[in-house]
Scaffold this active site. Structure first.
Site, PDB file in Angstrom:
ATOM      1  N   LYS A 275       0.834  -1.193   0.000  1.00  0.00           N
ATOM      2  CA  LYS A 275       0.000   0.000   0.000  1.00  0.00           C
ATOM      3  C   LYS A 275       0.876   1.253   0.000  1.00  0.00           C
ATOM      4  O   LYS A 275       1.977   1.251   0.552  1.00  0.00           O
ATOM      5  CB  LYS A 275      -0.880   0.038   1.253  1.00  0.00           C
ATOM      6  CG  LYS A 275      -1.945  -1.029   1.347  1.00  0.00           C
ATOM      7  CD  LYS A 275      -2.728  -0.866   2.641  1.00  0.00           C
ATOM      8  CE  LYS A 275      -3.777  -1.954   2.793  1.00  0.00           C
ATOM      9  NZ  LYS A 275      -4.859  -1.824   1.804  1.00  0.00           N
TER      10      LYS A 275
ATOM     11  N   ARG B 199     -10.389 -11.361   1.426  1.00  0.00           N
ATOM     12  CA  ARG B 199     -11.246 -12.391   0.841  1.00  0.00           C
ATOM     13  C   ARG B 199     -10.601 -13.768   0.914  1.00  0.00           C
ATOM     14  O   ARG B 199     -11.299 -14.789   0.953  1.00  0.00           O
ATOM     15  CB  ARG B 199     -11.592 -12.014  -0.599  1.00  0.00           C
ATOM     16  CG  ARG B 199     -10.416 -11.942  -1.551  1.00  0.00           C
ATOM     17  CD  ARG B 199     -10.712 -11.134  -2.798  1.00  0.00           C
ATOM     18  NE  ARG B 199     -10.819  -9.705  -2.509  1.00  0.00           N
ATOM     19  CZ  ARG B 199     -11.089  -8.778  -3.418  1.00  0.00           C
ATOM     20  NH1 ARG B 199     -11.277  -9.136  -4.684  1.00  0.00           N
ATOM     21  NH2 ARG B 199     -11.170  -7.512  -3.088  1.00  0.00           N
TER      22      ARG B 199
END
Length: 479
Positions: free
Chosen positions: A260, A334
């Protein structure tokens, strides 16, 4: 949590002993300004002062009035809907921080409105002060004026159980990752669940391999503190239904090798709040003795960069035989949620619900205060209905089949990341692959879980505990 007590209107002692009096100002159906005025020695002065207050001002706005040495807040309640009462009580409780006592006198006509006032007072009194030496303590005692002939003790008990759970989620969300990691979050869950009388089992280390929990193993391998899957269950003998909850518990998310940007990493301590919501929801169900079996699955890991971390292009295979090509290590939530969903569905619950700070796309689509809800239409819509009943903002979202194509892989069953257009929905489609025919819903709380702006109403700055009240309401609806 403050002590909540009740008094009748006109009870001189209740007014005289309170350091702050909060009076509700609202508009009636004819848009005329109204207020509930206490019957005490400064009624006339209060009435004159309240005449200057605009009831149509932003709900929860406080107008400070000093009347005969008494501190009075005129609280804007709009048209006094249930949520406006909750927000107003929250604003009053926040403003009373550092004080010993507060009296709230708001208009209300039934148990639901009174419960909203109680909830707002409990929620608004919250303040995360763990690292502040000189912070004001929450108001110690709140007196609520009511003339309704109700079981106020039962209303207060239910409100306290639920709001305590919300506030615990807020605490966990606000705790930095140097203190809250996979081990300490697991320890907290074990202690809290055991104290509530829940069944608890922890999968760690060799258990992850034995159970083929591929997502947790892949995401957590870059950290020095290994991943865990925690199962906790409220299983009453009179259970009328069964609900499984799965929560994302990434205690810090660097993005892994799909790193990130620095500016996007500063709030990644909050990536575990889905697991916190699930933990506290199951505890609340137990403390309320709800006649529903509720099983929570906490998918806990830390997504770090190291020589052991999962790489882009790695392929993992889950216990249900599905293989996933990892093309984005920052789409890690996920991956761990898939493990929890598989395990939850193997027990054949009536419904499974997952809660996760899953996608930035949720905030692009719905902003920072509205939860996106996807899944089996019947379950999705029932959760939206539950959210409406407790006044939490939620919106039903579709799962368009054409977006599934973007998850196609040349070498595996699927990739873990697809089109950035409709990214929230693509994530939902990924999770759908792991629930089979079990009725299911997915709650993306990426934005609503953390208030990045100023406190308002009963919502503090920082962790919000969003969707816990909705989940309790949904579970109650299954009785």
């Amino acid at each position: 949590m403050p002590q909540i007590v009740f008094a009748k209107s006109g009870d001189h002692t209740a007014y005289a002993e309170s350091q702050i009096l909060a009076i509700g100002v609202y508009e009636d159906e004819n848009q005329e300004r109204k207020s509930v005025l206490p019957v005490c020695e400064f009624t006339t002065a209060t009435a004159k002062a309240v005449e200057t207050v605009d009831a149509a001002a932003k709900v929860g706005t406080l107008t400070k009035l000093v009347i005969q040495d008494a501190l009075v807040f005129a609280v804007g309640l709009g048209s006094k809907t249930r949520e406006e009462l909750r927000q107003g009580a929250g604003s009053a409780a926040r403003a009373a921080a550092g004080k010993e006592s507060l009296t709230i006198e708001f208009p209300h006509n039934d148990a639901e409105q009174l419960a909203a006032i109680i909830e707002g007072a409990f929620l608004g009194a919250y303040n995360f002060t763990k690292y502040l030496a000189d912070a004001d303590a929450p108001v110690a005692k709140i007196t609520i004026i009511t003339d309704l002939d109700l079981d106020t003790a039962a209303l207060a008990h239910r409100a306290e159980v639920i709001t305590t759970a919300v506030n615990h989620v807020r605490d966990l969300t606000n705790t930095p990752a140097n203190e809250l990691n996979p081990q300490t979050l697991t320890d907290f869950a074990l202690a809290a669940a055991t104290a509530a009388g829940l069944e608890v089992k922890v999968y760690a280390d060799a258990d992850l391999t034995a159970e083929k929990l591929a997502g947790l193993a892949a995401v957590g391998r870059g950290s020095s503190i290994g991943p865990r899957l925690v199962r906790l269950a409220w299983n009453p003998q009179n259970a009328q239904a069964s609900v499984a909850l799965v929560g994302k518990g990434i205690t810090f998310d660097t993005g892994g090798y799909s790193l990130k940007p620095a500016a996007s990493m500063t709030e990644m301590k909050t990536d575990m709040c889905g697991a916190a919501v699930v933990l506290e929801t199951v505890i609340a169900a137990a403390l309320l003795a709800l006649p529903v079996k509720v099983v929570g699955w906490l998918c806990i890991a830390e997504n770090m960069v190291s020589g052991h971390a999962t790489r882009p292009d790695d392929v993992i295979t889950y216990r249900n035989g599905k293989s996933v090509e990892i093309n984005n290590t920052d789409a890690e939530g996920r991956l761990v949620m898939a493990d929890g969903l598989i395990m939850a569905c193997e027990e054949r619950p009536d419904v499974v619900i997952d809660v996760a700070t899953l996608t930035g796309a949720q905030m692009v689509a719905l902003g920072e205060r509205i939860t996106g809800i996807m899944g089996t239409a019947q379950v999705r819509d029932a959760i939206v209905e539950a959210a409406e009943k407790v006044d939490e903002a939620a919106w039903a979202m579709p799962l368009p089949e054409q977006l599934r194509e973007s998850l196609q892989s040349d070498i595996a069953t699927m990739k873990n990341s697809g089109s950035r257009f409709g990214g929230m929905l693509v994530a939902g489609l990924f999770l759908q692959e792991f629930v089979g025919d079990t009725p299911w819903a997915h709650l993306d709380i990426a934005g609503p879980s953390f208030n990045r702006g100023s406190a308002y109403g009963h919502t503090p700055k920082g962790g919000t505990g969003v969707m816990l009240r909705t989940l309790v309401q949904f579970i109650e609806s299954q009785c």
